[in-house]
Motif scaffolding. Structure first.
Motif, PDB file in Angstrom:
ATOM      1  N   ASP A   1       1.038  -1.217  -0.157  1.00 23.73           N
ATOM      2  CA  ASP A   1      -0.028   0.091  -0.159  1.00 23.73           C
ATOM      3  C   ASP A   1       0.938   1.104   0.138  1.00 23.73           C
ATOM      4  OD1 ASP A   1      -2.331  -1.532  -0.171  1.00 23.73           O
ATOM      5  OD2 ASP A   1      -2.936  -0.927   2.169  1.00 23.73           O
ATOM      6  N   LEU A   2       1.793   1.185   0.835  1.00 27.53           N
ATOM      7  CA  LEU A   2       2.808   2.460   1.054  1.00 27.53           C
ATOM      8  C   LEU A   2       3.375   2.657  -0.276  1.00 27.53           C
ATOM      9  CD1 LEU A   2       3.474   4.766   2.752  1.00 27.53           C
ATOM     10  CD2 LEU A   2       5.267   3.295   3.724  1.00 27.53           C
ATOM     11  N   SER A   3       3.888   1.723  -0.731  1.00 28.14           N
ATOM     12  CA  SER A   3       4.723   1.801  -2.107  1.00 28.14           C
ATOM     13  C   SER A   3       4.065   2.341  -3.053  1.00 28.14           C
ATOM     14  CB  SER A   3       5.452   0.472  -2.674  1.00 28.14           C
ATOM     15  OG  SER A   3       6.129  -0.225  -1.500  1.00 28.14           O
ATOM     16  N   ASN A   4       2.705   1.875  -3.088  1.00 27.27           N
ATOM     17  CA  ASN A   4       2.230   2.411  -4.435  1.00 27.27           C
ATOM     18  C   ASN A   4       1.492   3.573  -4.143  1.00 27.27           C
ATOM     19  OD1 ASN A   4       1.263   0.120  -6.469  1.00 27.27           O
ATOM     20  ND2 ASN A   4       1.321  -1.091  -4.739  1.00 27.27           N
ATOM     21  N   PHE A   5       1.306   4.298  -2.830  1.00 24.63           N
ATOM     22  CA  PHE A   5       0.883   5.474  -2.722  1.00 24.63           C
ATOM     23  C   PHE A   5       2.019   6.355  -3.042  1.00 24.63           C
ATOM     24  CE2 PHE A   5       1.770   8.671   0.721  1.00 24.63           C
ATOM     25  CZ  PHE A   5       0.549   9.816   0.244  1.00 24.63           C
ATOM     26  N   ILE A   6       3.242   6.095  -2.818  1.00 27.73           N
ATOM     27  CA  ILE A   6       4.338   6.601  -2.985  1.00 27.73           C
ATOM     28  C   ILE A   6       4.382   6.911  -4.449  1.00 27.73           C
ATOM     29  CG2 ILE A   6       6.943   7.246  -3.022  1.00 27.73           C
ATOM     30  CD1 ILE A   6       6.793   5.616  -0.272  1.00 27.73           C
ATOM     31  N   ASN A   7       4.363   5.944  -5.170  1.00 25.24           N
ATOM     32  CA  ASN A   7       4.597   5.893  -6.542  1.00 25.24           C
ATOM     33  C   ASN A   7       3.567   7.034  -7.208  1.00 25.24           C
ATOM     34  OD1 ASN A   7       5.084   5.086  -9.450  1.00 25.24           O
ATOM     35  ND2 ASN A   7       3.304   3.645  -9.229  1.00 25.24           N
ATOM     36  N   ALA A   8       1.977   6.686  -6.872  1.00 24.88           N
ATOM     37  CA  ALA A   8       1.066   7.398  -7.207  1.00 24.88           C
ATOM     38  C   ALA A   8       1.066   8.969  -6.803  1.00 24.88           C
ATOM     39  CB  ALA A   8      -0.338   7.001  -6.378  1.00 24.88           C
ATOM     40  N   ILE A   9       1.787   9.692  -5.937  1.00 25.68           N
ATOM     41  CA  ILE A   9       1.936  10.905  -5.807  1.00 25.68           C
ATOM     42  C   ILE A   9       3.068  11.468  -6.294  1.00 25.68           C
ATOM     43  CG2 ILE A   9       0.418  10.685  -3.427  1.00 25.68           C
ATOM     44  CD1 ILE A   9       3.123  11.083  -1.961  1.00 25.68           C
ATOM     45  N   ILE A  10       4.016  10.839  -6.448  1.00 26.24           N
ATOM     46  CA  ILE A  10       5.338  11.264  -7.142  1.00 26.24           C
ATOM     47  C   ILE A  10       4.997  11.348  -8.583  1.00 26.24           C
ATOM     48  CG2 ILE A  10       7.606  10.792  -7.704  1.00 26.24           C
ATOM     49  CD1 ILE A  10       7.298  11.489  -4.808  1.00 26.24           C
ATOM     50  N   SER A  11       4.272  10.024  -9.345  1.00 24.92           N
ATOM     51  CA  SER A  11       4.060  10.220 -10.657  1.00 24.92           C
ATOM     52  C   SER A  11       3.153  11.252 -11.065  1.00 24.92           C
ATOM     53  CB  SER A  11       3.443   8.675 -11.230  1.00 24.92           C
ATOM     54  OG  SER A  11       4.524   7.740 -10.810  1.00 24.92           O
ATOM     55  N   ALA A  12       1.957  11.524 -10.058  1.00 26.51           N
ATOM     56  CA  ALA A  12       1.116  12.568 -10.424  1.00 26.51           C
ATOM     57  C   ALA A  12       1.787  13.986 -10.393  1.00 26.51           C
ATOM     58  CB  ALA A  12       0.032  12.514  -9.289  1.00 26.51           C
ATOM     59  N   SER A  13       2.855  14.115  -9.668  1.00 30.92           N
ATOM     60  CA  SER A  13       3.495  15.472  -9.675  1.00 30.92           C
ATOM     61  C   SER A  13       3.943  15.961 -10.868  1.00 30.92           C
ATOM     62  CB  SER A  13       4.673  15.669  -8.677  1.00 30.92           C
ATOM     63  OG  SER A  13       5.712  14.748  -9.091  1.00 30.92           O
ATOM     64  N   PHE A  14       4.216  15.080 -11.785  1.00 32.47           N
ATOM     65  CA  PHE A  14       4.472  15.295 -13.171  1.00 32.47           C
ATOM     66  C   PHE A  14       3.641  15.852 -14.183  1.00 32.47           C
ATOM     67  CE2 PHE A  14       7.939  13.113 -11.244  1.00 32.47           C
ATOM     68  CZ  PHE A  14       9.175  13.852 -11.673  1.00 32.47           C
ATOM     69  N   ILE A  15       2.183  15.404 -13.785  1.00 35.78           N
ATOM     70  CA  ILE A  15       1.337  15.858 -14.464  1.00 35.78           C
ATOM     71  C   ILE A  15       0.981  17.118 -14.878  1.00 35.78           C
ATOM     72  CG2 ILE A  15      -1.236  15.696 -15.073  1.00 35.78           C
ATOM     73  CD1 ILE A  15      -1.079  13.000 -13.358  1.00 35.78           C
ATOM     74  N   GLN A  16       0.805  17.598 -16.033  1.00 31.55           N
ATOM     75  CA  GLN A  16       0.548  19.271 -16.035  1.00 31.55           C
ATOM     76  C   GLN A  16      -0.655  19.638 -15.683  1.00 31.55           C
ATOM     77  OE1 GLN A  16       3.364  20.889 -16.977  1.00 31.55           O
ATOM     78  NE2 GLN A  16       2.552  22.969 -17.326  1.00 31.55           N
ATOM     79  N   PHE A  17      -1.059  19.771 -14.391  1.00 22.64           N
ATOM     80  CA  PHE A  17      -2.476  20.244 -14.043  1.00 22.64           C
ATOM     81  C   PHE A  17      -2.720  21.796 -14.525  1.00 22.64           C
ATOM     82  CE2 PHE A  17      -1.782  16.684 -11.142  1.00 22.64           C
ATOM     83  CZ  PHE A  17      -2.595  16.032 -11.219  1.00 22.64           C
ATOM     84  N   GLN A  18      -1.623  22.742 -14.159  1.00 19.68           N
ATOM     85  CA  GLN A  18      -1.665  23.859 -14.482  1.00 19.68           C
ATOM     86  C   GLN A  18      -1.081  24.375 -15.785  1.00 19.68           C
ATOM     87  OE1 GLN A  18       0.947  24.789 -10.943  1.00 19.68           O
ATOM     88  NE2 GLN A  18      -0.810  25.619  -9.777  1.00 19.68           N
ATOM     89  N   THR A  19      -1.365  25.452 -16.190  1.00 26.29           N
ATOM     90  CA  THR A  19      -0.843  26.131 -17.327  1.00 26.29           C
ATOM     91  C   THR A  19       0.384  26.565 -17.006  1.00 26.29           C
ATOM     92  OG1 THR A  19      -1.546  28.356 -16.720  1.00 26.29           O
ATOM     93  CG2 THR A  19      -3.204  27.000 -17.987  1.00 26.29           C
ATOM     94  N   ASN A  20       1.464  26.639 -18.159  1.00 26.39           N
ATOM     95  CA  ASN A  20       2.727  27.306 -17.766  1.00 26.39           C
ATOM     96  C   ASN A  20       2.787  28.559 -17.228  1.00 26.39           C
ATOM     97  OD1 ASN A  20       4.069  24.808 -19.026  1.00 26.39           O
ATOM     98  ND2 ASN A  20       4.068  25.742 -21.023  1.00 26.39           N
TER      99      ASN A  20
END
Length: 269
Positions: A114-133
């Protein structure tokens, strides 16, 4: 401990690697983030509890990413994963630790997973371009300006940025926390490249202060300061004006525009 480690490896596969670090075991998982770094978790026995943590790596930048809690969309996603995997958090040694624990050794492999997948999820999501440049650049610009200014007013040991002041407020981060004489000065930045983002920034700043005031730690808070970016067009927007007005109705709080930043010298002294 050895039998638990063997059980973890049997539960998944032999790609999981183990490193002994004193009384703590680092478990290097085969789970890779989108920037190709393998996730590690750390297992420690404390009394009758088995505690699995991220070692503070997520918060300290080991995974080479910038976790933008200021981003409304990322923050919602982060909270979703926190709840979905039932992750707890604790601030210690200037870092936020994410963890799970149990008294049942049989479910340790599940918690590691669970913890490993949580870390992977939040780290990987940080590279998604949610905001405009434009929005990213605006937030980054103001945050750097404000951080640099505040760091010039106090000793390095007395200021922490993007900081959680207490474990009971794990979802509440302040842009800057200055500690003097065992009391806190909390500084929240407000900015936004458009009216919607500026209003959201105001709302989040107010809410964070509201949450602190509901906790006993509020008695240790000396100043609550909202630092407002008055260089962006939204600051003068008619849509934004009512929300800016709300800041000034809150007792025990001070709002300053960037042009008024010199007043911070007296406030944090």
């Amino acid at each position: 401990m050895k039998s638990i480690i063997e059980d973890i490896i049997r539960s998944y596969n032999t790609l999981w690697k183990i490193k002994e670090r004193g009384n703590t075991i680092e478990i290097v998982t085969p789970i890779a983030t989108t920037n190709n770094l393998f996730v590690s978790v750390f297992l420690t026995i404390r009394g009758d509890e088995y505690v699995i943590t991220d070692g503070g790596w997520t918060d300290s930048g080991i995974y080479e990413c910038d976790i933008l809690f200021e981003d409304e969309y990322y923050y919602k996603l982060f909270q979703y994963y926190l709840d979905e995997y039932e992750i707890q958090s604790l601030e210690a040694k200037g870092k936020m630790f994410y963890y799970k624990k149990t008294t049942n050794p049989l479910i340790v492999p599940n918690l590691v997973y669970d913890l490993s997948n949580f870390i992977n999820a939040i780290i990987s999501a940080s590279f998604i371009q949610f905001q405009t440049n434009k929005e990213r650049e605006n937030i980054g610009r103001f945050k750097k300006q404000a951080n640099d200014f505040l760091k010039g007013l106090v000793e390095e040991k007395d200021i922490k940025t993007n900081y959680v002041i207490h474990e009971s407020l794990s979802g509440v981060r302040f842009n800057a926390v200055i500690t003097k004489h065992n009391r806190f000065t909390l500084v929240s930045y407000v900015t936004g490249s458009n009216d919607t983002n500026f209003i959201y920034s105001i709302g989040r700043s107010n809410l964070n202060f509201d949450l602190v005031e509901e906790k006993s730690i509020n008695s240790l808070v000396r100043q609550k300061i909202t630092l407002i970016d008055d260089s962006v067009p939204s600051y003068k927007s008619l849509k934004v004006a009512p929300f800016l007005g709300v800041i000034n109705t809150k007792k025990g709080r001070t709002s300053l525009t960037w042009k008024e930043k010199e007043k911070l010298v007296e406030l944090i002294d």
